[in-house]
Design a protein around this motif. Structure first.
Motif, PDB file in Angstrom:
ATOM      1  N   GLY A 151      61.542  14.084  45.954  1.00 41.73           N
ATOM      2  CA  GLY A 151      61.322  15.256  46.282  1.00 41.73           C
ATOM      3  C   GLY A 151      61.739  16.543  45.492  1.00 41.73           C
ATOM      4  N   ALA A 152      62.989  16.250  45.025  1.00 44.49           N
ATOM      5  CA  ALA A 152      63.752  17.710  44.285  1.00 44.49           C
ATOM      6  C   ALA A 152      63.085  17.500  42.876  1.00 44.49           C
ATOM      7  CB  ALA A 152      65.135  17.144  44.204  1.00 44.49           C
ATOM      8  N   SER A 153      62.575  16.661  42.652  1.00 45.67           N
ATOM      9  CA  SER A 153      61.873  16.578  41.305  1.00 45.67           C
ATOM     10  C   SER A 153      60.471  17.657  41.216  1.00 45.67           C
ATOM     11  CB  SER A 153      61.088  15.188  40.749  1.00 45.67           C
ATOM     12  OG  SER A 153      60.152  15.024  41.390  1.00 45.67           O
ATOM     13  N   ASN A 154      60.139  18.254  42.386  1.00 41.45           N
ATOM     14  CA  ASN A 154      59.176  19.247  42.388  1.00 41.45           C
ATOM     15  C   ASN A 154      59.845  20.554  42.145  1.00 41.45           C
ATOM     16  OD1 ASN A 154      56.925  17.569  42.985  1.00 41.45           O
ATOM     17  ND2 ASN A 154      57.656  17.295  44.914  1.00 41.45           N
ATOM     18  N   GLN A 155      61.172  20.485  41.857  1.00 47.96           N
ATOM     19  CA  GLN A 155      61.923  22.032  41.876  1.00 47.96           C
ATOM     20  C   GLN A 155      61.616  22.299  40.324  1.00 47.96           C
ATOM     21  OE1 GLN A 155      63.579  23.908  44.161  1.00 47.96           O
ATOM     22  NE2 GLN A 155      62.887  22.427  45.588  1.00 47.96           N
ATOM     23  N   GLY A 156      61.602  23.747  40.173  1.00 44.58           N
ATOM     24  CA  GLY A 156      61.342  24.241  38.964  1.00 44.58           C
ATOM     25  C   GLY A 156      62.519  24.186  38.237  1.00 44.58           C
ATOM     26  N   THR A 157      63.678  23.899  38.518  1.00 41.05           N
ATOM     27  CA  THR A 157      65.059  23.745  37.934  1.00 41.05           C
ATOM     28  C   THR A 157      64.673  22.517  37.256  1.00 41.05           C
ATOM     29  OG1 THR A 157      66.081  22.926  39.925  1.00 41.05           O
ATOM     30  CG2 THR A 157      66.546  25.314  39.077  1.00 41.05           C
ATOM     31  N   PHE A 158      64.410  21.421  37.868  1.00 39.53           N
ATOM     32  CA  PHE A 158      64.288  20.192  37.101  1.00 39.53           C
ATOM     33  C   PHE A 158      63.316  20.110  35.957  1.00 39.53           C
ATOM     34  CE2 PHE A 158      62.003  15.912  37.043  1.00 39.53           C
ATOM     35  CZ  PHE A 158      62.939  15.262  36.888  1.00 39.53           C
ATOM     36  N   LEU A 159      62.115  20.638  36.208  1.00 37.03           N
ATOM     37  CA  LEU A 159      61.103  20.895  35.235  1.00 37.03           C
ATOM     38  C   LEU A 159      61.682  21.537  33.958  1.00 37.03           C
ATOM     39  CD1 LEU A 159      58.224  21.254  37.503  1.00 37.03           C
ATOM     40  CD2 LEU A 159      58.805  19.340  36.301  1.00 37.03           C
ATOM     41  N   GLU A 160      62.123  22.921  34.239  1.00 35.10           N
ATOM     42  CA  GLU A 160      62.835  23.658  33.238  1.00 35.10           C
ATOM     43  C   GLU A 160      63.932  22.879  32.331  1.00 35.10           C
ATOM     44  OE1 GLU A 160      64.308  27.408  34.643  1.00 35.10           O
ATOM     45  OE2 GLU A 160      62.441  27.399  36.179  1.00 35.10           O
ATOM     46  N   SER A 161      64.852  22.017  33.053  1.00 34.43           N
ATOM     47  CA  SER A 161      65.698  21.296  32.371  1.00 34.43           C
ATOM     48  C   SER A 161      65.057  20.250  31.533  1.00 34.43           C
ATOM     49  CB  SER A 161      66.685  20.507  33.646  1.00 34.43           C
ATOM     50  OG  SER A 161      67.231  21.711  34.232  1.00 34.43           O
ATOM     51  N   LEU A 162      63.933  19.754  31.912  1.00 31.66           N
ATOM     52  CA  LEU A 162      63.159  18.735  31.053  1.00 31.66           C
ATOM     53  C   LEU A 162      62.948  19.298  29.752  1.00 31.66           C
ATOM     54  CD1 LEU A 162      60.724  16.720  33.367  1.00 31.66           C
ATOM     55  CD2 LEU A 162      63.193  16.155  32.697  1.00 31.66           C
ATOM     56  N   ASN A 163      62.411  20.501  29.884  1.00 30.57           N
ATOM     57  CA  ASN A 163      61.862  21.187  28.592  1.00 30.57           C
ATOM     58  C   ASN A 163      63.098  21.671  27.719  1.00 30.57           C
ATOM     59  OD1 ASN A 163      59.696  22.600  27.336  1.00 30.57           O
ATOM     60  ND2 ASN A 163      61.050  24.455  27.579  1.00 30.57           N
ATOM     61  N   LEU A 164      64.185  22.208  28.628  1.00 33.15           N
ATOM     62  CA  LEU A 164      65.385  22.521  27.607  1.00 33.15           C
ATOM     63  C   LEU A 164      65.857  21.320  27.036  1.00 33.15           C
ATOM     64  CD1 LEU A 164      67.218  24.917  27.152  1.00 33.15           C
ATOM     65  CD2 LEU A 164      68.467  24.315  28.936  1.00 33.15           C
ATOM     66  N   ASP A 198      54.962  10.417  34.061  1.00 36.79           N
ATOM     67  CA  ASP A 198      53.566  11.197  33.269  1.00 36.79           C
ATOM     68  C   ASP A 198      54.264  12.568  33.126  1.00 36.79           C
ATOM     69  OD1 ASP A 198      52.134   9.242  33.324  1.00 36.79           O
ATOM     70  OD2 ASP A 198      51.168   9.608  35.217  1.00 36.79           O
ATOM     71  N   ARG A 199      55.009  12.986  34.116  1.00 42.35           N
ATOM     72  CA  ARG A 199      55.723  14.433  33.884  1.00 42.35           C
ATOM     73  C   ARG A 199      56.478  14.408  32.626  1.00 42.35           C
ATOM     74  NH1 ARG A 199      57.651  16.236  39.639  1.00 42.35           N
ATOM     75  NH2 ARG A 199      55.412  16.854  40.613  1.00 42.35           N
ATOM     76  N   ALA A 200      57.457  13.541  32.379  1.00 40.69           N
ATOM     77  CA  ALA A 200      58.120  13.392  31.040  1.00 40.69           C
ATOM     78  C   ALA A 200      57.411  13.493  30.076  1.00 40.69           C
ATOM     79  CB  ALA A 200      58.882  12.096  31.157  1.00 40.69           C
ATOM     80  N   THR A 201      56.268  12.735  29.853  1.00 36.94           N
ATOM     81  CA  THR A 201      55.376  12.742  28.678  1.00 36.94           C
ATOM     82  C   THR A 201      55.027  14.163  28.468  1.00 36.94           C
ATOM     83  OG1 THR A 201      54.485  10.521  29.415  1.00 36.94           O
ATOM     84  CG2 THR A 201      53.229  11.852  27.782  1.00 36.94           C
ATOM     85  N   GLY A 202      54.698  14.864  29.609  1.00 39.81           N
ATOM     86  CA  GLY A 202      54.206  16.425  29.215  1.00 39.81           C
ATOM     87  C   GLY A 202      55.341  17.253  28.568  1.00 39.81           C
ATOM     88  N   PHE A 203      56.437  16.743  28.596  1.00 41.45           N
ATOM     89  CA  PHE A 203      57.372  17.499  27.990  1.00 41.45           C
ATOM     90  C   PHE A 203      58.002  16.859  26.688  1.00 41.45           C
ATOM     91  CE2 PHE A 203      57.799  19.072  32.339  1.00 41.45           C
ATOM     92  CZ  PHE A 203      57.924  20.437  32.080  1.00 41.45           C
ATOM     93  N   ALA A 229      70.170   8.046  23.550  1.00 43.01           N
ATOM     94  CA  ALA A 229      70.791   9.298  23.650  1.00 43.01           C
ATOM     95  C   ALA A 229      72.206   8.962  22.719  1.00 43.01           C
ATOM     96  CB  ALA A 229      71.101   9.526  25.186  1.00 43.01           C
ATOM     97  N   ARG A 230      72.737   7.967  22.786  1.00 44.70           N
ATOM     98  CA  ARG A 230      74.106   8.338  22.086  1.00 44.70           C
ATOM     99  C   ARG A 230      74.021   8.175  20.575  1.00 44.70           C
ATOM    100  NH1 ARG A 230      78.102   7.268  25.674  1.00 44.70           N
ATOM    101  NH2 ARG A 230      77.700   5.633  27.298  1.00 44.70           N
ATOM    102  N   ASN A 231      72.840   7.667  20.260  1.00 47.09           N
ATOM    103  CA  ASN A 231      72.366   7.413  18.790  1.00 47.09           C
ATOM    104  C   ASN A 231      71.523   8.736  18.281  1.00 47.09           C
ATOM    105  OD1 ASN A 231      73.732   5.213  18.516  1.00 47.09           O
ATOM    106  ND2 ASN A 231      71.942   3.803  18.781  1.00 47.09           N
ATOM    107  N   GLY A 232      71.548   9.932  18.933  1.00 50.35           N
ATOM    108  CA  GLY A 232      70.797  11.061  18.490  1.00 50.35           C
ATOM    109  C   GLY A 232      69.506  11.122  18.918  1.00 50.35           C
ATOM    110  N   GLY A 233      68.792  10.104  19.733  1.00 48.07           N
ATOM    111  CA  GLY A 233      67.440  10.131  19.788  1.00 48.07           C
ATOM    112  C   GLY A 233      66.943  11.116  21.102  1.00 48.07           C
ATOM    113  N   GLY A 234      67.696  11.886  21.547  1.00 53.95           N
ATOM    114  CA  GLY A 234      67.359  12.770  22.492  1.00 53.95           C
ATOM    115  C   GLY A 234      67.176  12.381  23.843  1.00 53.95           C
ATOM    116  N   PRO A 235      66.396  13.134  24.941  1.00 57.06           N
ATOM    117  CA  PRO A 235      66.573  12.683  26.269  1.00 57.06           C
ATOM    118  C   PRO A 235      65.600  11.907  26.862  1.00 57.06           C
ATOM    119  CG  PRO A 235      65.340  14.858  25.737  1.00 57.06           C
ATOM    120  CD  PRO A 235      65.918  14.405  24.482  1.00 57.06           C
ATOM    121  N   SER A 236      65.800  11.330  27.845  1.00 62.19           N
ATOM    122  CA  SER A 236      64.612  10.468  28.274  1.00 62.19           C
ATOM    123  C   SER A 236      64.589  10.677  29.875  1.00 62.19           C
ATOM    124  CB  SER A 236      65.127   8.836  28.057  1.00 62.19           C
ATOM    125  OG  SER A 236      65.002   8.668  26.761  1.00 62.19           O
ATOM    126  N   MET A 237      63.758   9.779  30.462  1.00 61.47           N
ATOM    127  CA  MET A 237      63.581   9.845  31.786  1.00 61.47           C
ATOM    128  C   MET A 237      63.687   8.296  32.526  1.00 61.47           C
ATOM    129  SD  MET A 237      60.630  11.146  34.625  1.00 61.47           S
ATOM    130  CE  MET A 237      61.055  12.995  34.288  1.00 61.47           C
TER     131      MET A 237
END
Length: 341
Positions: A151-164, A198-203, A229-237
């Motif tokens: 449910g909380a994954s619909n919050q804007g803060t979550f989606l903004e965090s994926l982008n950031l 699918d949402r992760a793919t969008g970011f 992530a530890r090896n510098g590959g960036g974020p994941s879901m």
């Protein structure tokens, strides 16, 4: 001794089961105590979801940071927060993890990398971006992991965090704990896409969905995204499809669930039963060894937490002081001993 077909040693398998069983007994105890009226405030129980927290946290150390949800007891325990301090905190006791001021939804222990449970939906994700940025700048290989409900994954803060996190290529992992209902609304009615990945793919984030009741599936998938992530590959879901045995909160009538649904998931989708069956059938660990852990952990449910301070008389008492001098005075006086302990 049978060959070990698992990615963990025999000792680590026992540790994993002990941790999951500790969470289960802790939550079952709170279910009883809350119904009895002993606990102030609200509690949201993690029973049924233990495999996800433990499967992920077994890859972490104290340098790694996590941000939890309102349903955070399992995250706390599996990240190493003291169980006795947690129980005291939930009871509003001065000996609690946060001196009794946070309660169930605000337990934190920064020394263990537990940045806190959080009653605000989706609020952990931006916090983890900050923790992951710090880890990246310090270069110590740490990661930040946020836990967010479906449910909380619909919050804007979550989606903004994926982008950031994607823009800054942060060592962050966003875990979706998908129990299918948010509070009381099916994901079929509340989420437009078929998969949170699918949402992760969008970011521009890679993502994977696993069965959150399967400890080994969670452990394997978490290991891959954390290593990346530890090896510098960036974020994941990481989306974990799971079940909760109790309602959204204690007192939830769960009228949104089908008849017999809870009995069915307790019988067929209990992550502890699934873990035991899979390990026992290899002969690596015996049923008696698991029973010994059950007895050892079961002592938790007998711990004496029956404080005089409950929600029935809380409003008659002054709040505990927060300043350094006042706190020092409180520790040296009989006030705290007589009222809180």
């Amino acid at each position: 001794m049978s060959d070990n077909p698992f990615p963990l040693s025999r000792e680590r398998l026992l540790d994993a089961y002990r941790m999951m069983k500790t969470i289960r007994d802790f939550e079952e105890r709170l279910h009883v105590d809350f119904a009895r009226g002993d606990i102030p405030g609200f509690v949201h129980l993690y029973a049924g979801e233990e495999a996800t927290a433990v499967g992920i946290m077994m890859h972490l150390n104290d340098n790694d940071r996590i941000a939890s949800t309102h349903r955070g007891h399992g995250h706390c325990i599996s990240k190493g927060v003291d169980v006795h301090g947690m129980m005291a905190e939930i009871y509003g006791k001065e000996t609690g993890s946060c001196r009794g001021k946070g309660g169930s939804m605000h337990i934190a222990d920064l020394s263990k990398g537990m940045m806190g449970a959080n009653g605000i939906l989706g609020a952990g994700s931006p916090l983890v971006c900050g923790a992951a940025l710090a880890a990246k700048q310090l270069g110590h290989g740490g990661v930040g992991i946020s836990f967010t409900g479906d449910g909380a994954s619909n919050q804007g803060t979550f989606l903004e965090s994926l982008n950031l996190a994607a823009v800054w290529q942060l060592p962050a992992i966003f875990v979706i704990e998908n129990n299918g209902y948010a509070e009381s609304t099916s994901v079929d009615w509340a989420v437009a896409c078929d998969s949170y990945v699918d949402r992760a793919t969008g970011f521009g984030l890679p993502g994977v969905t696993v069965d959150g009741t399967d400890f080994f599936a969670v452990y394997e998938a978490a290991g891959e995204v954390i290593k990346r992530a530890r090896n510098g590959g960036g974020p994941s879901m990481l989306e974990c499809k799971m079940v909760r045995f109790f309602g959204h909160f204690e007192g939830d009538a769960q009228t949104y669930r089908a008849d017999g649904e809870v009995d069915d998931i307790r019988t067929n989708r209990c992550c502890l039963k699934l873990f035991r069956h899979r390990v026992e059938e290899t002969g690596l660990i015996s049923a008696d060894e698991f029973k010994a852990i059950d007895s050892e952990v079961g002592a938790l449910s007998m711990m004496p937490f029956a404080p005089r301070l409950t929600h029935r008389n809380l409003h008659h008492l002054p709040c505990l002081p927060t300043s350094t001098s006042a706190t020092k005075h409180n520790k040296e006086s009989d006030y705290g001993q007589n009222i809180i302990h």
